[in-house]
Design a protein around this motif. Structure first.
Motif, mmCIF file in Angstrom:
data_model
loop_
_atom_site.group_PDB
_atom_site.id
_atom_site.type_symbol
_atom_site.label_atom_id
_atom_site.label_comp_id
_atom_site.label_asym_id
_atom_site.label_seq_id
_atom_site.Cartn_x
_atom_site.Cartn_y
_atom_site.Cartn_z
ATOM 1 N N ARG A 41 -5.311 -15.131 -25.576
ATOM 2 C CA ARG A 41 -3.998 -14.484 -25.906
ATOM 3 C C ARG A 41 -4.375 -13.452 -27.063
ATOM 4 N NH1 ARG A 41 -1.697 -19.636 -25.523
ATOM 5 N NH2 ARG A 41 -1.822 -19.930 -27.575
ATOM 6 N N GLY A 42 -5.422 -13.795 -28.053
ATOM 7 C CA GLY A 42 -5.709 -13.300 -29.254
ATOM 8 C C GLY A 42 -6.565 -11.919 -28.615
ATOM 9 N N ALA A 43 -7.400 -11.887 -27.607
ATOM 10 C CA ALA A 43 -8.137 -11.106 -27.021
ATOM 11 C C ALA A 43 -7.358 -9.896 -26.388
ATOM 12 C CB ALA A 43 -9.207 -11.582 -25.885
ATOM 13 N N LYS A 44 -6.319 -10.623 -25.551
ATOM 14 C CA LYS A 44 -5.304 -9.643 -24.829
ATOM 15 C C LYS A 44 -4.442 -8.830 -26.021
ATOM 16 C CE LYS A 44 -4.511 -12.398 -20.792
ATOM 17 N NZ LYS A 44 -3.757 -13.174 -19.883
ATOM 18 N N ASP A 45 -4.066 -9.613 -27.073
ATOM 19 C CA ASP A 45 -3.240 -8.780 -28.223
ATOM 20 C C ASP A 45 -4.312 -7.703 -28.996
ATOM 21 O OD1 ASP A 45 -1.035 -10.450 -27.909
ATOM 22 O OD2 ASP A 45 -1.614 -11.740 -29.483
ATOM 23 N N VAL A 46 -5.726 -7.997 -29.003
ATOM 24 C CA VAL A 46 -6.305 -7.054 -29.612
ATOM 25 C C VAL A 46 -6.569 -5.770 -28.558
ATOM 26 C CG1 VAL A 46 -8.979 -6.490 -30.293
ATOM 27 C CG2 VAL A 46 -7.783 -8.537 -31.048
ATOM 28 N N TYR A 47 -6.661 -6.185 -27.376
ATOM 29 C CA TYR A 47 -6.721 -5.021 -26.271
ATOM 30 C C TYR A 47 -5.463 -4.071 -26.235
ATOM 31 C CZ TYR A 47 -6.957 -2.779 -21.793
ATOM 32 O OH TYR A 47 -7.097 -1.618 -20.788
ATOM 33 N N GLN A 48 -4.445 -4.751 -26.266
ATOM 34 C CA GLN A 48 -2.866 -4.029 -26.012
ATOM 35 C C GLN A 48 -2.972 -3.219 -27.497
ATOM 36 O OE1 GLN A 48 -0.949 -3.898 -23.751
ATOM 37 N NE2 GLN A 48 -2.061 -5.141 -22.380
ATOM 38 N N THR A 49 -3.069 -3.664 -28.711
ATOM 39 C CA THR A 49 -3.202 -3.147 -29.895
ATOM 40 C C THR A 49 -3.982 -1.890 -29.826
ATOM 41 O OG1 THR A 49 -2.675 -5.035 -31.084
ATOM 42 C CG2 THR A 49 -3.477 -3.171 -32.155
ATOM 43 N N SER A 50 -5.191 -1.754 -29.364
ATOM 44 C CA SER A 50 -6.141 -0.969 -29.342
ATOM 45 C C SER A 50 -5.646 0.290 -28.338
ATOM 46 C CB SER A 50 -7.799 -1.168 -29.009
ATOM 47 O OG SER A 50 -7.792 -1.853 -27.811
ATOM 48 N N LYS A 51 -5.109 -0.258 -27.229
ATOM 49 C CA LYS A 51 -4.339 0.645 -26.181
ATOM 50 C C LYS A 51 -3.320 1.328 -26.616
ATOM 51 C CE LYS A 51 -3.380 0.697 -21.190
ATOM 52 N NZ LYS A 51 -3.128 -0.124 -19.918
ATOM 53 N N LYS A 52 -2.429 0.739 -27.529
ATOM 54 C CA LYS A 52 -1.502 1.426 -28.158
ATOM 55 C C LYS A 52 -2.064 2.419 -29.228
ATOM 56 C CE LYS A 52 2.673 0.684 -30.796
ATOM 57 N NZ LYS A 52 2.509 1.785 -31.554
ATOM 58 N N LYS A 53 -2.879 2.392 -29.822
ATOM 59 C CA LYS A 53 -3.487 3.110 -30.703
ATOM 60 C C LYS A 53 -4.154 4.391 -29.991
ATOM 61 C CE LYS A 53 -4.788 0.220 -34.550
ATOM 62 N NZ LYS A 53 -5.783 -0.513 -35.347
ATOM 63 N N VAL A 54 -4.699 4.078 -29.047
ATOM 64 C CA VAL A 54 -5.233 5.159 -28.001
ATOM 65 C C VAL A 54 -4.133 6.139 -27.624
ATOM 66 C CG1 VAL A 54 -6.297 5.726 -25.824
ATOM 67 C CG2 VAL A 54 -7.346 4.122 -27.342
ATOM 68 N N GLY A 55 -2.881 5.600 -27.028
ATOM 69 C CA GLY A 55 -1.668 6.499 -26.632
ATOM 70 C C GLY A 55 -1.459 7.175 -27.848
ATOM 71 N N ASP A 56 -1.367 6.759 -29.176
ATOM 72 C CA ASP A 56 -0.753 7.445 -30.266
ATOM 73 C C ASP A 56 -1.708 8.521 -30.791
ATOM 74 O OD1 ASP A 56 1.436 5.770 -30.028
ATOM 75 O OD2 ASP A 56 1.030 4.497 -31.622
ATOM 76 N N MET A 57 -3.045 8.608 -30.274
ATOM 77 C CA MET A 57 -3.883 9.609 -30.990
ATOM 78 C C MET A 57 -3.504 11.182 -30.610
ATOM 79 S SD MET A 57 -7.580 8.040 -30.095
ATOM 80 C CE MET A 57 -8.127 6.420 -30.466
ATOM 81 N N THR A 58 -4.084 11.798 -31.128
ATOM 82 C CA THR A 58 -3.944 13.244 -30.602
ATOM 83 C C THR A 58 -5.335 13.411 -29.927
ATOM 84 O OG1 THR A 58 -5.507 14.085 -32.502
ATOM 85 C CG2 THR A 58 -2.959 14.186 -32.674
ATOM 86 N N GLU A 59 -5.547 14.458 -28.965
ATOM 87 C CA GLU A 59 -6.673 14.854 -28.351
ATOM 88 C C GLU A 59 -7.959 14.852 -29.026
ATOM 89 O OE1 GLU A 59 -8.207 17.709 -24.768
ATOM 90 O OE2 GLU A 59 -6.443 18.308 -25.914
ATOM 91 N N ASP A 60 -7.691 15.651 -30.080
ATOM 92 C CA ASP A 60 -8.934 15.626 -31.081
ATOM 93 C C ASP A 60 -9.556 14.347 -31.421
ATOM 94 O OD1 ASP A 60 -10.919 17.347 -32.246
ATOM 95 O OD2 ASP A 60 -9.728 17.316 -33.947
#
Length: 84
Positions: free
Chosen positions: A37-56
């Motif tokens: 569960r901890g590994a999945k949470d880390v993955y989801q958090t990083s995936k969300k951060k990628v979604g919030d980034m600008t292209e640059d």
């Protein structure tokens, strides 16, 4: 000579700790579940951060980490955002 003894003791302690954690992972279902569960949470958090980034930011992050998957996920998120 003294530093070799200390290094050997530290190495032995690291091996014992590794064996203990490995044994705990093999024998304890709840512990494995928490790690998963901890590994999945880390993955989801990083995936969300990628979604919030600008292209640059996504391009620079991918270059710094040498991970092209960051760019691929960012592009996929942009396509999903516009409904395609």
């Amino acid at each position: 000579m003294k530093s070799r003894i200390i290094a050997a003791l530290i190495s032995g302690a690291a091996v014992i700790a590794g064996v203990a954690v490995g044994y705990k992972m093999v024998t304890d279902e709840e512990f494995r579940g928490r790690l998963t569960r901890g590994a999945k949470d880390v993955y989801q958090t990083s995936k969300k951060k990628v979604g919030d980034m600008t292209e640059d930011v996504a391009v620079r992050t991918a270059q710094m980490t040498k991970n092209p998957k960051i760019n691929q996920e960012w592009v996929e998120n942009q396509w999903e955002a516009i409904g395609l």
